[in-house]
Write a protein that holds these residues in place. Structure first.
Motif, short mmCIF file in Angstrom:
data_model
loop_
_atom_site.label_atom_id
_atom_site.label_comp_id
_atom_site.label_asym_id
_atom_site.label_seq_id
_atom_site.Cartn_x
_atom_site.Cartn_y
_atom_site.Cartn_z
N HIS A 62 2.69 10.38 -2.52
CA HIS A 62 1.47 9.63 -2.28
C HIS A 62 1.30 9.37 -0.80
O HIS A 62 2.25 9.25 -0.06
N HIS A 63 0.04 9.27 -0.39
CA HIS A 63 -0.26 8.98 1.01
C HIS A 63 -0.44 7.48 1.16
O HIS A 63 -1.45 6.92 0.76
N HIS A 64 0.58 6.81 1.69
CA HIS A 64 0.54 5.36 1.83
C HIS A 64 0.28 4.99 3.27
O HIS A 64 0.98 5.43 4.17
N HIS A 65 -0.71 4.14 3.49
CA HIS A 65 -0.97 3.59 4.81
C HIS A 65 -0.19 2.30 5.00
O HIS A 65 -0.22 1.71 6.05
N GLY A 66 0.46 1.86 3.95
CA GLY A 66 1.17 0.58 3.97
C GLY A 66 2.58 0.70 4.48
O GLY A 66 3.45 -0.04 4.04
N ALA A 67 2.85 1.61 5.37
CA ALA A 67 4.16 1.76 5.99
C ALA A 67 5.26 1.94 4.94
O ALA A 67 6.33 1.38 5.02
N GLY A 68 4.96 2.74 3.90
CA GLY A 68 5.96 3.00 2.87
C GLY A 68 6.18 1.84 1.93
O GLY A 68 7.26 1.66 1.41
N VAL A 76 -1.30 -2.11 -11.71
CA VAL A 76 -2.22 -1.17 -11.05
C VAL A 76 -1.99 -1.26 -9.55
O VAL A 76 -1.94 -2.37 -8.98
N GLU A 77 -1.84 -0.12 -8.91
CA GLU A 77 -1.55 -0.13 -7.48
C GLU A 77 -2.73 -0.67 -6.67
O GLU A 77 -3.87 -0.24 -6.85
N LEU A 78 -2.42 -1.62 -5.81
CA LEU A 78 -3.38 -2.16 -4.85
C LEU A 78 -3.09 -1.46 -3.53
O LEU A 78 -2.02 -1.64 -2.95
N HIS A 79 -4.01 -0.66 -3.07
CA HIS A 79 -3.77 0.06 -1.82
C HIS A 79 -3.82 -0.91 -0.64
O HIS A 79 -4.80 -1.62 -0.46
N VAL A 80 -2.73 -0.92 0.10
CA VAL A 80 -2.59 -1.80 1.26
C VAL A 80 -2.38 -0.96 2.50
O VAL A 80 -1.94 0.19 2.43
N PRO A 97 -7.39 -9.94 7.20
CA PRO A 97 -5.98 -9.60 7.40
C PRO A 97 -5.07 -10.79 7.10
O PRO A 97 -5.41 -11.94 7.37
N VAL A 98 -3.91 -10.48 6.52
CA VAL A 98 -2.92 -11.49 6.15
C VAL A 98 -1.56 -11.06 6.68
O VAL A 98 -1.36 -9.89 7.01
N PRO A 99 -0.58 -11.98 6.75
CA PRO A 99 0.68 -11.66 7.39
C PRO A 99 1.65 -10.79 6.58
O PRO A 99 2.53 -10.17 7.18
N THR A 100 1.53 -10.75 5.25
CA THR A 100 2.49 -10.02 4.43
C THR A 100 1.80 -9.29 3.29
O THR A 100 0.68 -9.64 2.90
N PRO A 101 2.47 -8.31 2.70
CA PRO A 101 1.92 -7.66 1.51
C PRO A 101 1.76 -8.64 0.34
O PRO A 101 0.82 -8.53 -0.44
N ARG A 102 2.66 -9.61 0.23
CA ARG A 102 2.53 -10.62 -0.83
C ARG A 102 1.23 -11.40 -0.65
O ARG A 102 0.50 -11.67 -1.60
N ALA A 103 0.93 -11.77 0.58
CA ALA A 103 -0.31 -12.48 0.87
C ALA A 103 -1.52 -11.60 0.58
O ALA A 103 -2.56 -12.08 0.12
N ALA A 104 -1.40 -10.28 0.81
CA ALA A 104 -2.49 -9.35 0.50
C ALA A 104 -2.72 -9.30 -1.01
O ALA A 104 -3.87 -9.26 -1.48
N ALA A 105 -1.64 -9.29 -1.79
CA ALA A 105 -1.76 -9.28 -3.25
C ALA A 105 -2.40 -10.57 -3.74
O ALA A 105 -3.29 -10.55 -4.60
N ARG A 106 -1.99 -11.70 -3.19
CA ARG A 106 -2.57 -12.98 -3.58
C ARG A 106 -4.05 -13.05 -3.21
O ARG A 106 -4.88 -13.55 -3.97
N ALA A 107 -4.40 -12.56 -2.02
CA ALA A 107 -5.80 -12.55 -1.59
C ALA A 107 -6.64 -11.66 -2.52
O ALA A 107 -7.78 -12.00 -2.84
N ALA A 108 -6.07 -10.55 -2.97
CA ALA A 108 -6.79 -9.67 -3.89
C ALA A 108 -7.02 -10.37 -5.22
O ALA A 108 -8.12 -10.29 -5.79
N VAL A 109 -6.01 -11.07 -5.74
CA VAL A 109 -6.17 -11.82 -6.99
C VAL A 109 -7.26 -12.87 -6.82
O VAL A 109 -8.12 -13.03 -7.70
#
Length: 123
Positions: A62-68, A76-80, A97-109
């Motif tokens: 997969h092509h991930h822009h999320g630094a792996g 369901v994958e949330l593209h970060v 923008p948020v500081p962490t992937p966890r914060a990105a997931a919470r913001a998406a929810v």
């Protein structure tokens, strides 16, 4: 133009160092003490009734822009994507923008407001 590249690298490093030093700290902040600045912590939790997960991305298919790093909401994958300044964005909250992937997931929810996350087409 090696001087320009060096200058950009030093500027980016200064921005990241300043952001890391002045940023907020919490349990969701990646562990930098162990020297793993580029690999955020793995998480698996229920946030507002939705299961959010984050872990290093497995496989190179997969092509991930999320630094792996891969993030999931209810499986369901949330593209970060990680920005140059170290912040993270997702396809759901692209302009916040948020500081962490966890914060990105919470913001998406928060942004989904109970709606299901639909798979993002790879092409």
């Amino acid at each position: 133009m090696p001087e320009l590249s060096r200058r950009r690298a030093l500027t980016a490093a200064a921005v990241v160092a300043t952001t890391a030093g002045a940023g907020t700290w919490s349990a969701s902040t990646p562990a930098t003490a162990a020297g793993h600045h580029d690999s955020p912590e793995t998480f698996d939790e229920v946030y507002k009734g939705r299961r959010i997960q984050g872990r290093p991305a497995a496989g190179a298919g997969h092509h991930h822009h999320g630094a792996g790093y891969a993030v999931f909401v209810d499986g369901v994958e949330l593209h970060v994507m990680r920005n140059a300044d170290g912040t993270w964005i997702s396809v759901v909250s692209h302009y916040d923008p948020v500081p962490t992937p966890r914060a990105a997931a919470r913001a998406a929810v928060d942004e989904l407001r109970g709606a299901p996350l639909l798979p993002f087409p790879a092409n």
